[in-house]
Design a protein around this motif. Structure first.
Motif, mmCIF file in Angstrom:
data_model
loop_
_atom_site.group_PDB
_atom_site.id
_atom_site.type_symbol
_atom_site.label_atom_id
_atom_site.label_comp_id
_atom_site.label_asym_id
_atom_site.label_seq_id
_atom_site.Cartn_x
_atom_site.Cartn_y
_atom_site.Cartn_z
ATOM 1 N N ARG A 148 0.773 -0.877 -0.066
ATOM 2 C CA ARG A 148 0.006 -0.266 -0.430
ATOM 3 C C ARG A 148 1.325 1.052 -0.076
ATOM 4 N NH1 ARG A 148 -5.277 -0.102 1.113
ATOM 5 N NH2 ARG A 148 -6.077 -2.186 1.925
ATOM 6 N N SER A 149 2.185 1.063 1.051
ATOM 7 C CA SER A 149 2.756 2.149 0.690
ATOM 8 C C SER A 149 3.170 2.318 -0.496
ATOM 9 C CB SER A 149 3.676 2.005 1.890
ATOM 10 O OG SER A 149 5.045 2.545 1.246
ATOM 11 N N VAL A 150 3.941 1.976 -1.283
ATOM 12 C CA VAL A 150 4.493 1.585 -2.577
ATOM 13 C C VAL A 150 3.135 2.491 -3.388
ATOM 14 C CG1 VAL A 150 5.513 0.571 -4.803
ATOM 15 C CG2 VAL A 150 5.825 0.176 -2.331
ATOM 16 N N ALA A 151 2.362 2.054 -3.434
ATOM 17 C CA ALA A 151 1.101 2.210 -4.489
ATOM 18 C C ALA A 151 0.903 4.154 -4.432
ATOM 19 C CB ALA A 151 -0.480 1.787 -4.153
ATOM 20 N N GLU A 152 0.546 4.190 -2.995
ATOM 21 C CA GLU A 152 0.743 5.690 -2.612
ATOM 22 C C GLU A 152 1.272 6.593 -2.956
ATOM 23 O OE1 GLU A 152 -0.537 4.600 1.952
ATOM 24 O OE2 GLU A 152 -2.188 3.908 1.165
ATOM 25 N N THR A 153 3.043 5.937 -2.654
ATOM 26 C CA THR A 153 3.821 6.726 -2.913
ATOM 27 C C THR A 153 5.139 6.727 -3.726
ATOM 28 O OG1 THR A 153 4.848 6.139 -0.613
ATOM 29 C CG2 THR A 153 3.542 8.137 -0.703
ATOM 30 N N PRO A 154 4.850 5.777 -5.200
ATOM 31 C CA PRO A 154 5.681 4.890 -5.451
ATOM 32 C C PRO A 154 6.766 6.071 -6.354
ATOM 33 C CG PRO A 154 3.746 6.090 -7.210
ATOM 34 C CD PRO A 154 3.495 6.126 -5.421
ATOM 35 N N THR A 155 7.792 5.437 -6.142
ATOM 36 C CA THR A 155 9.349 6.003 -6.591
ATOM 37 C C THR A 155 9.956 6.916 -5.321
ATOM 38 O OG1 THR A 155 8.646 7.927 -6.869
ATOM 39 C CG2 THR A 155 8.382 6.095 -8.513
ATOM 40 N N THR A 156 8.748 6.950 -4.407
ATOM 41 C CA THR A 156 9.514 8.123 -3.155
ATOM 42 C C THR A 156 9.671 7.510 -1.792
ATOM 43 O OG1 THR A 156 7.314 9.347 -1.983
ATOM 44 C CG2 THR A 156 9.218 10.218 -3.786
ATOM 45 N N GLY A 167 4.884 -19.021 -1.915
ATOM 46 C CA GLY A 167 4.426 -20.097 -2.454
ATOM 47 C C GLY A 167 3.464 -19.537 -3.464
ATOM 48 N N SER A 168 2.835 -20.912 -4.515
ATOM 49 C CA SER A 168 1.915 -20.885 -5.606
ATOM 50 C C SER A 168 0.479 -20.670 -4.910
ATOM 51 C CB SER A 168 2.372 -21.765 -7.214
ATOM 52 O OG SER A 168 1.115 -21.772 -7.158
ATOM 53 N N GLY A 169 0.099 -20.053 -6.015
ATOM 54 C CA GLY A 169 -1.482 -19.587 -4.990
ATOM 55 C C GLY A 169 -1.539 -18.822 -3.503
ATOM 56 N N TYR A 170 -0.121 -17.869 -3.459
ATOM 57 C CA TYR A 170 -0.188 -17.085 -1.935
ATOM 58 C C TYR A 170 -1.067 -15.902 -1.874
ATOM 59 C CZ TYR A 170 1.918 -21.179 0.491
ATOM 60 O OH TYR A 170 2.006 -22.284 0.884
ATOM 61 N N GLY A 171 -0.724 -15.276 -3.357
ATOM 62 C CA GLY A 171 -1.445 -14.181 -3.398
ATOM 63 C C GLY A 171 -0.907 -13.211 -3.671
ATOM 64 N N LYS A 172 0.438 -13.853 -4.950
ATOM 65 C CA LYS A 172 1.560 -12.682 -4.856
ATOM 66 C C LYS A 172 1.051 -11.881 -6.292
ATOM 67 C CE LYS A 172 4.140 -15.777 -6.133
ATOM 68 N NZ LYS A 172 3.569 -17.170 -5.610
ATOM 69 N N THR A 173 0.321 -12.948 -7.050
ATOM 70 C CA THR A 173 0.344 -12.169 -8.275
ATOM 71 C C THR A 173 -0.973 -10.816 -8.142
ATOM 72 O OG1 THR A 173 0.597 -13.514 -9.849
ATOM 73 C CG2 THR A 173 -1.095 -12.148 -10.591
ATOM 74 N N HIS A 174 -1.782 -11.108 -7.186
ATOM 75 C CA HIS A 174 -2.992 -10.452 -6.970
ATOM 76 C C HIS A 174 -2.358 -9.127 -6.383
ATOM 77 C CE1 HIS A 174 -7.699 -10.169 -4.664
ATOM 78 N NE2 HIS A 174 -6.326 -8.603 -5.036
ATOM 79 N N LEU A 175 -1.374 -9.133 -5.518
ATOM 80 C CA LEU A 175 -0.627 -8.008 -4.234
ATOM 81 C C LEU A 175 -0.402 -7.291 -5.281
ATOM 82 C CD1 LEU A 175 -1.131 -6.841 -1.025
ATOM 83 C CD2 LEU A 175 1.286 -7.835 -1.414
ATOM 84 N N ILE A 176 0.368 -7.339 -6.088
ATOM 85 C CA ILE A 176 1.286 -6.723 -6.873
ATOM 86 C C ILE A 176 0.643 -5.851 -7.925
ATOM 87 C CG2 ILE A 176 3.707 -7.717 -6.913
ATOM 88 C CD1 ILE A 176 3.816 -9.208 -8.906
ATOM 89 N N GLN A 177 -0.490 -6.476 -8.541
ATOM 90 C CA GLN A 177 -0.937 -6.208 -9.519
ATOM 91 C C GLN A 177 -2.378 -5.196 -8.453
ATOM 92 O OE1 GLN A 177 -3.242 -7.536 -12.541
ATOM 93 N NE2 GLN A 177 -1.522 -9.382 -13.211
ATOM 94 N N ALA A 178 -2.246 -5.053 -7.960
ATOM 95 C CA ALA A 178 -3.290 -4.014 -7.308
ATOM 96 C C ALA A 178 -2.765 -3.054 -6.739
ATOM 97 C CB ALA A 178 -3.936 -4.460 -5.277
ATOM 98 N N ILE A 179 -1.167 -3.116 -6.811
ATOM 99 C CA ILE A 179 -0.392 -1.459 -6.937
ATOM 100 C C ILE A 179 -0.310 -0.722 -7.658
ATOM 101 C CG2 ILE A 179 1.915 -1.100 -6.142
ATOM 102 C CD1 ILE A 179 3.096 -3.800 -4.546
#
Ligand code: ADP
Ligand code: MG
Length: 463
Positions: A148-156, A167-179
């Motif tokens: 969330r912090s990355v999504a709010e102030t990306p690059t800074t 592990g596979s299916g633990y929610g990585k893709t969902h989380l990084i795409q959410a950003i």
């Protein structure tokens, strides 16, 4: 009148690409020395005729000094990046008539800008992957907060790169795409690109075949945020790794946000350059683990809601208890249940849940051995392995043995009798009894249930 300037070619894309390559190579050949920053990033590429790469220096630059002290480095970098025998020639701004400069600068800027790409890029994000439908729990609290912090102030944020593994299916893709989705929604960055490492590799190979590597390079080195999924896929792909290394450095140095996911931590990514893995470590490396029981329940409820399916709490409990491989399986089971009940026009009941859950367990079954399970239980409850297989009837020993039998039944394909034999028993009814006892306790006893959860997780990790 326009002689000095017009004799210089207008820098086309390839000049800029060559220049970028060259400067980057300087960085690689003299890492940490900042030669590129101090000198070359202040120059502007002007032309390249196949022999001479021409660049413009600010009026105050000590061009002779530069060429004298770094002559070897320059030659080497040119050879590596542009071609053998290519020379660098630097004109000083004061050698170009004043009245020509503004025009030249404007042209340069325009080109640089269009190069940074005004053309829209395809973000390649799935709109379903958002923060508002990502359930938080103990297993992912830190990863989500930092995302969330990355999504709010990306690059800074200091979280650059942001690296999440699990592990596979633990929610990585969902989380990084959410950003990515959030950044685009708030408009804080425009050029956001999500790509799986597999796509990255395929696109790179295709670009080599069609001789369009420059386009490829440009696309990825000119984004504001690069989200690269499953980078363990790069292992063993040498050329792609090199390309990625350059992309990474170029974005990193330009202060762009980089987001990476992998099924393992950076230190376990074989073949990755150490300079890269240490950069990963200088950003944020965070792990996603299997969500605990409560989070699994919350995920199921949220998904059921999205599908407007109402679920009996006992079904939710059953699925959350029995499917603890990963969230993907959990969701898969739920969706199948919903589909089957619609198809058969029957309510979702425990029987149906049993049938469906069974299909989702086998994936792991063949992989875990009874010995791994026995060892894990012995470690967890601190009971010597030998006692577990012996006839000992002490209460803690008997309890641990029952848990071990239950887990064997749940995770392996061994018959009841096979399991009994492994624990020094002849009779399969001992196993039936053990399974029933443990299942009863799981339903009634929260603490016990999370013990079992813990154990299953550790066995999965060691499988
Ligand atoms: P991975 O990339 O780690 O293999 P995914 O991000 O593809 O896993 O997740 C698998 C499925 O589980 C997706 O449908 C995703 O939406 C869902 N999911 C995973 N974790 C959560 C969570 N914490 N909350 C809600 N849904 C989740
Ligand atoms: Mg994924």
């Amino acid at each position: 009148m326009s002689q000095p300037v017009r004799s210089l070619d207008v820098p086309g894309e390839s000049v800029l690409a060559h220049w970028e390559n060259f400067v980057r190579t300087i960085d690689e050949l003299a890492p940490g020395k900042k030669v590129a920053d101090i000198w070359f990033r202040k120059l502007r590429p002007l032309s390249f005729n196949g022999q001479v790469l021409l660049a413009l220096a600010p009026p105050t630059a000590f061009v002779d000094y530069l060429l004298n002290t770094h002559g070897d480095l320059i030659r080497q970098a040119l050879q590596h990046s542009v071609g053998k025998g290519v020379e660098l020639s630097i004109v000083k701004r004061d050698n170009v008539p004043e009245d020509q400069l503004p025009a030249l600068e404007a042209e340069q800027l325009q080109l640089a800008d269009s190069n940074v790409g005004q053309e829209p890029v395809k973000a390649n994000l799935n709109p379903r992957y958002r923060f508002d439908n990502y359930i938080e729990g103990e297993s992912n609290r830190f990863a989500v907060a930092s995302a969330r912090s990355v999504a709010e102030t990306p690059t800074t944020t200091p979280f650059n790169p942001y690296f999440v593994y699990g592990g596979s299916g633990y929610g990585k893709t969902h989380l990084i795409q959410a950003i990515g989705n959030q950044v685009l929604r708030t408009g804080s960055l425009r050029r956001v690109v999500y790509v799986t490492s597999e796509q990255f590799v395929n696109q790179f190979i295709a670009s080599i075949k069609t001789k369009r590597t420059t386009d490829f390079t440009h696309l990825y080195r000119n984004v504001d945020m690069l989200i690269l999924d499953d980078i363990q896929f790069f292992t063993g792909k040498e050329r792609t790794l090199t390309e990625f290394f350059h992309t990474f450095n170029s974005l990193y140095q330009a202060g762009k946000q980089i987001i990476l996911s992998s099924d393992r931590p950076p230190r376990d990514l074989e073949d990755l350059d150490e300079r890269l893995t240490s950069r990963f470590a200088s950003g944020l490396v965070t792990e996603l683990t299997l969500p605990d029981y409560e989070t699994r329940v919350a995920i199921l409820e949220k998904r059921a809601d999205e599908h407007r399916a109402s679920l009996d709490p006992r079904i939710v409990d059953f699925l959350a208890t029995h499917i603890c491989t990963n969230v993907r399986d959990l969701e898969g089971a739920l969706l199948q249940l919903i589909a089957q009940s619609q198809f058969m026009r029957a309510p979702i009941d425990l029987d149906l849940a049993h049938q469906v859950a069974r299909k989702f367990a086998p994936t792991r079954r063949a992989q875990v051995s009874m010995e791994t399970i026995a060892e894990a239980c012995s470690r967890y409850y601190n009971i010597p392995l030998l006692d577990l297989k012996d006839r000992g009837r002490k209460k803690e020993v008997a309890h641990t043995r029952q848990v071990a039998m239950y887990i064997c039944h749940k995770l392996t394909r061994h018959s009841l009798r096979g399991i009994a034999l492994h624990y020094g028993r002849r009779d399969h009814s001992t196993v039936i009894h053990a399974v029933k006892t443990v299942e009863d306790r799981i339903t009634g006893d929260q603490v016990f249930r999370s013990e079992i959860d813990d154990l299953l997780r550790s066995i999965e990790l060691h499988a």
